[in-house]
Design an enzyme around this catalytic site. Structure first.
Site, PDB file in Angstrom:
ATOM      1  N   LEU A   1      -9.188  -0.400   2.398  1.00  0.00           N
ATOM      2  CA  LEU A   1      -9.411   0.229   1.182  1.00  0.00           C
ATOM      3  C   LEU A   1      -8.280   0.245   0.276  1.00  0.00           C
ATOM      4  O   LEU A   1      -7.795   0.181  -0.689  1.00  0.00           O
ATOM      5  CB  LEU A   1     -10.153   1.593   1.052  1.00  0.00           C
ATOM      6  CG  LEU A   1     -11.507   1.566   1.503  1.00  0.00           C
ATOM      7  CD1 LEU A   1     -12.064   2.829   1.369  1.00  0.00           C
ATOM      8  CD2 LEU A   1     -12.558   0.374   0.562  1.00  0.00           C
TER       9      LEU A   1
ATOM     10  N   PHE B   1       2.500   6.173   3.026  1.00  0.00           N
ATOM     11  CA  PHE B   1       2.141   7.346   3.830  1.00  0.00           C
ATOM     12  C   PHE B   1       1.073   6.925   4.835  1.00  0.00           C
ATOM     13  O   PHE B   1       0.632   7.679   5.750  1.00  0.00           O
ATOM     14  CB  PHE B   1       1.600   8.656   2.830  1.00  0.00           C
ATOM     15  CG  PHE B   1       2.532   8.978   1.845  1.00  0.00           C
ATOM     16  CD1 PHE B   1       3.490   9.735   2.341  1.00  0.00           C
ATOM     17  CD2 PHE B   1       2.227   8.650   0.508  1.00  0.00           C
ATOM     18  CE1 PHE B   1       4.611  10.431   1.364  1.00  0.00           C
ATOM     19  CE2 PHE B   1       3.260   9.292  -0.400  1.00  0.00           C
ATOM     20  CZ  PHE B   1       4.418   9.955   0.176  1.00  0.00           C
ATOM     21  N   GLY B   2       0.552   5.646   4.825  1.00  0.00           N
ATOM     22  CA  GLY B   2      -0.548   5.263   5.648  1.00  0.00           C
ATOM     23  C   GLY B   2      -1.683   4.272   5.122  1.00  0.00           C
ATOM     24  O   GLY B   2      -1.258   3.860   3.998  1.00  0.00           O
TER      25      GLY B   2
ATOM     26  N   LYS C   1      -8.596   7.709   7.084  1.00  0.00           N
ATOM     27  CA  LYS C   1      -7.181   7.731   6.435  1.00  0.00           C
ATOM     28  C   LYS C   1      -6.433   7.891   7.919  1.00  0.00           C
ATOM     29  O   LYS C   1      -6.331   8.683   8.707  1.00  0.00           O
ATOM     30  CB  LYS C   1      -6.815   8.688   5.476  1.00  0.00           C
ATOM     31  CG  LYS C   1      -7.773   8.673   4.299  1.00  0.00           C
ATOM     32  CD  LYS C   1      -7.468   9.708   3.250  1.00  0.00           C
ATOM     33  CE  LYS C   1      -8.266   9.521   2.053  1.00  0.00           C
ATOM     34  NZ  LYS C   1      -8.161  10.537   1.112  1.00  0.00           N
TER      35      LYS C   1
ATOM     36  N   ASP D   1      -0.414  15.245  -5.636  1.00  0.00           N
ATOM     37  CA  ASP D   1      -0.653  13.789  -5.936  1.00  0.00           C
ATOM     38  C   ASP D   1      -1.686  13.486  -7.051  1.00  0.00           C
ATOM     39  O   ASP D   1      -2.442  12.798  -6.593  1.00  0.00           O
ATOM     40  CB  ASP D   1      -0.632  13.096  -4.538  1.00  0.00           C
ATOM     41  CG  ASP D   1      -0.251  11.540  -4.872  1.00  0.00           C
ATOM     42  OD1 ASP D   1       0.266  11.251  -5.973  1.00  0.00           O
ATOM     43  OD2 ASP D   1      -0.568  10.583  -4.079  1.00  0.00           O
TER      44      ASP D   1
END
Length: 453
Positions: free
Chosen positions: A16, A21-22, A41, A139
């Site tokens: 996706l 951060f990943g 995630k 965020d």
């Protein structure tokens, strides 16, 4: 990663997105009935040093507890699992089928003030719950606000706290340090850029989103006052003083001058709404009386103009208060349309009567079948309410009444058709379903007045 199964359960099927951060994946939960979709995630630690991993695992557990707590809110994705596997950290959350707010905030397009106020309320109501637990999202941006397709509900996603686990290192003194600031440029205030976010840092981000919506400008297109550091945005849009004051306070350069939490910001925004129910009822009553009197004048007084078109051999009477638009469209076969006057500034759809003249060789019932098929193919959510035989211009006619969607509105239409020679003469009345009966008498008068030479 596609095809990988995490924790012997979550089958990765789609990437996706990927960031600093990943990576975020769409997955199937193979141990639940129907294998429902979920979001996985993946966070890869900045260091795989054993001492670092022990501390990061503890921090990861703490942040998972926070996400578990926040996920109890109806508008925050539920935490399904948190996994540490092969020196990788995974968060598994509920999948929200919908679109990101970034899809709605189109550059160059300004959202109305009332819509911006409603958007602020929707976001701040969720954020109030988050701030109640002293959690800073860190965020907030359009990409992290999701609107569920099922009911248009706003969801707050992708909290920054877990991202911090990915960036932390342990120095020689055994102290935890963070190598990356969490947040997105443009939506991140100064104190957050310096690594000292406050609850009001989230308020700043929400305010920026509102300014983006009402100006149609991305944050990087907005200037800053070189003396005060305040954002210059009011010159790009006409906004009411009260909303302008609220937004200015939300995005204040100094975090101490902002609303301290979402609760206070929400209270301020809600004050921008109409103040009392009695006022609403009074306004509604006044509008109802006004509309009724308007209809009475239109329908009871013989205050009509005559429209005549010799090319198509048609004549019809229409209210003097209605606007006439000559179309003569060879593609749609529409000749003329008559539009009712606006009842108020909030009247977003005006009732209309349209006359079309089209070539047709066949019988009346053939036309009706063809019309029904076209309605079902072209009108969203079409539903035929009535089909019958009537008269139009002293000739046998077909009558169809049907409903359908037009954006958020449901429209109701009455279409009456008669044939003469190789021509089909159609007159159609269209209104929002709630207003259909109010103007039906006027529409009937117009339809019954039609003459065909």
């Amino acid at each position: 990663m596609i095809g990988t199964i995490i924790d012997k359960r979550y089958h990765i099927i789609q990437n996706l997105g990927q960031g600093g951060f990943g990576t975020t994946f769409l997955a199937k939960d193979t141990k639940r009935p129907g294998n429902p979709l979920c979001v996985v995630k993946q966070f890869t630690p900045a260091s795989t040093d054993p001492a670092t991993l022990i501390i990061l695992k503890r921090l990861f557990e703490q942040e998972a507890v926070t996400l578990e707590m926040l996920g109890k809110h109806d508008q925050i994705p539920q935490l399904l699992a948190h996994i540490e596997e092969y020196q990788e950290f995974y968060i598994v959350q509920e999948y929200i089928k919908g679109n990101d707010l970034s899809d709605e905030l189109i550059s160059g397009q300004k959202m109305s003030e009332s819509d911006v106020i409603q958007l602020l309320i929707e976001i701040l109501e969720v954020l109030e719950f988050v701030h109640k637990y002293k959690v800073i999202h860190r965020d907030i941006k359009p990409d992290n606000i999701r609107r569920r397709h099922l009911d248009n509900t706003i969801f707050l996603i992708d909290f920054g706290a877990v991202k911090e686990v990915r960036t932390q290192l342990v120095n020689k003194q055994g102290q935890i340090t963070s190598t990356v600031i969490i947040g997105t440029p443009g939506y991140m205030p100064l104190e957050q850029q310096r690594g000292k976010p406050q609850l009001s840092s989230d308020i700043y981000a929400v305010g920026i989103i509102a300014i983006q919506a009402i100006t149609g400008l991305l944050p990087d297109k907005l200037e800053e006052d070189i003396k005060t550091g305040e954002i210059i945005w009011r010159k790009y849009v006409n906004v009411s003083p009260k909303l302008g004051t609220v937004l200015d306070k939300m995005v204040s350069y100094d975090f101490r001058k902002r609303y301290p939490t979402a609760k206070e910001a929400l209270q301020a925004v809600k004050k921008l709404l109409p103040q009392s129910l009695d006022w609403k009822l009074l306004l509604g009553l006044v509008m109802t009386i006004f509309i009724s009197l308007t209809i009475l004048v239109i329908t009871k007084k013989d205050d009509f103009n005559v429209y005549e078109n010799s090319q198509y051999g048609i004549k019809v009477r229409y209210p003097k208060t209605w606007e006439r638009q000559d179309l003569e469209n060879p593609i749609t076969a529409e000749v003329v349309t008559f539009i009712s006057p606006k009842q108020s500034d909030k009247d977003n759809f005006q009732e209309k009567v349209t006359i079309s003249v089209d070539k047709f060789s066949g019988r009346l019932d053939d036309w009706q079948k063809s019309s029904i098929q076209e309605i079902n193919n072209t009108v969203s959510g079409a539903k035929i309410v009535d089909k019958s035989v009537t008269n139009l211009a002293n000739k046998e006619a077909s009558k169809l009444v049907f409903t359908g969607k037009n954006g958020k509105d449901i429209l109701k239409n009455m279409q009456v058709v008669t044939l003469k020679g190789d021509q089909a003469y159609t007159i159609t009345y269209t209104a929002k379903i709630d207003n259909y009966d109010q103007f039906l008498e006027t529409a009937d008068k117009m339809i019954n007045s039609l003459e065909i030479d």
